[in-house]
Design a protein around this motif. Structure first.
Motif, PDB file in Angstrom:
ATOM      1  N   GLY A  69      -6.193  -4.671   9.831  1.00  0.00           N
ATOM      2  CA  GLY A  69      -6.521  -2.903   9.440  1.00  0.00           C
ATOM      3  C   GLY A  69      -5.064  -2.342   8.837  1.00  0.00           C
ATOM      4  N   SER A  70      -5.260  -1.196   8.333  1.00  0.00           N
ATOM      5  CA  SER A  70      -4.189  -0.597   7.601  1.00  0.00           C
ATOM      6  C   SER A  70      -3.067  -0.594   8.509  1.00  0.00           C
ATOM      7  N   ASP A  71      -3.103  -0.091   9.797  1.00  0.00           N
ATOM      8  CA  ASP A  71      -1.859   0.112  10.880  1.00  0.00           C
ATOM      9  C   ASP A  71      -1.318  -1.349  10.990  1.00  0.00           C
ATOM     10  N   LEU A  72      -2.121  -2.206  11.162  1.00  0.00           N
ATOM     11  CA  LEU A  72      -1.616  -3.522  11.424  1.00  0.00           C
ATOM     12  C   LEU A  72      -0.833  -4.376  10.332  1.00  0.00           C
ATOM     13  N   GLN A  73      -1.298  -3.823   8.931  1.00  0.00           N
ATOM     14  CA  GLN A  73      -0.664  -4.112   7.681  1.00  0.00           C
ATOM     15  C   GLN A  73       0.609  -3.590   7.773  1.00  0.00           C
ATOM     16  N   ILE A  74       0.770  -2.294   7.892  1.00  0.00           N
ATOM     17  CA  ILE A  74       2.282  -1.714   8.042  1.00  0.00           C
ATOM     18  C   ILE A  74       3.043  -2.104   8.966  1.00  0.00           C
ATOM     19  N   GLU A  75       2.632  -2.556  10.102  1.00  0.00           N
ATOM     20  CA  GLU A  75       3.359  -3.160  11.127  1.00  0.00           C
ATOM     21  C   GLU A  75       4.055  -4.555  10.712  1.00  0.00           C
ATOM     22  N   TRP A  76       3.113  -5.422  10.258  1.00  0.00           N
ATOM     23  CA  TRP A  76       3.401  -6.535   9.573  1.00  0.00           C
ATOM     24  C   TRP A  76       4.576  -6.395   8.504  1.00  0.00           C
ATOM     25  N   LEU A  77       4.430  -5.540   7.643  1.00  0.00           N
ATOM     26  CA  LEU A  77       5.185  -5.096   6.564  1.00  0.00           C
ATOM     27  C   LEU A  77       6.626  -4.857   6.962  1.00  0.00           C
ATOM     28  N   HIS A  78       6.797  -4.146   8.112  1.00  0.00           N
ATOM     29  CA  HIS A  78       8.014  -3.731   8.673  1.00  0.00           C
ATOM     30  C   HIS A  78       8.492  -5.115   9.374  1.00  0.00           C
ATOM     31  N   LEU A  79       7.770  -5.663   9.879  1.00  0.00           N
ATOM     32  CA  LEU A  79       8.306  -7.018  10.542  1.00  0.00           C
ATOM     33  C   LEU A  79       8.790  -7.900   9.567  1.00  0.00           C
ATOM     34  N   VAL A 123       9.364 -19.797   3.610  1.00  0.00           N
ATOM     35  CA  VAL A 123       9.043 -19.105   4.878  1.00  0.00           C
ATOM     36  C   VAL A 123       7.477 -18.797   4.349  1.00  0.00           C
ATOM     37  N   TYR A 124       6.660 -19.590   5.402  1.00  0.00           N
ATOM     38  CA  TYR A 124       5.361 -19.358   5.394  1.00  0.00           C
ATOM     39  C   TYR A 124       4.679 -18.597   6.416  1.00  0.00           C
ATOM     40  N   PHE A 125       3.922 -17.814   6.382  1.00  0.00           N
ATOM     41  CA  PHE A 125       3.058 -17.063   7.420  1.00  0.00           C
ATOM     42  C   PHE A 125       1.641 -17.057   7.100  1.00  0.00           C
ATOM     43  N   ASP A 126       0.869 -17.527   8.007  1.00  0.00           N
ATOM     44  CA  ASP A 126      -0.612 -17.742   8.090  1.00  0.00           C
ATOM     45  C   ASP A 126      -1.344 -16.917   9.035  1.00  0.00           C
TER      46      ASP A 126
END
Length: 108
Positions: free
Chosen positions: A93-103, A84-87
């Motif tokens: 930003g740090s908030d968006l990174q946390i959201e992506w990690l949760h996703l 699975v590849y995500f680009d």
């Protein structure tokens, strides 16, 4: 080199990849694999000190060696894999990174 060792250790195998529980002596893109069970402790130490050996198979990733052009032999897969590849092309930003990690965590 490997011809001489093959005469001394006729049970040795020439392989494209190192083998577990063997003294693996690299020569060009091949390995002379000598079973450790057939060697005395002194022979094992001697071979380690005389040659660049690789006793543990997992110490170098075969795919890493192939992709870094250290090996010309493509590793064979024992089992199928799924990639699975995500680009992401926007700075995170740090908030968006946390959201992506949760996703990603929820996805897997």
């Amino acid at each position: 080199m490997s011809k001489n060792l093959a005469l001394i250790y006729p049970f040795a195998k020439t392989m494209g990849e190192p083998l577990e529980h063997h003294i693996n002596i690299k020569e060009n893109q091949r390995f002379l694999c000598i079973p450790m069970a057939e060697l005395s402790e002194t022979e094992q130490q001697l071979l380690h000190s005389l040659y660049e050996t690789k006793s543990e198979v997992g110490t170098t990733n075969r795919w890493q060696a192939f992709l870094a052009e250290q090996s010309t032999e493509m590793p064979k897969l024992a089992v199928p894999i799924r990639l699975v590849y995500f680009d992401l092309r926007t700075p995170l930003g740090s908030d968006l990174q946390i959201e992506w990690l949760h996703l990603f965590n929820a996805f897997f």
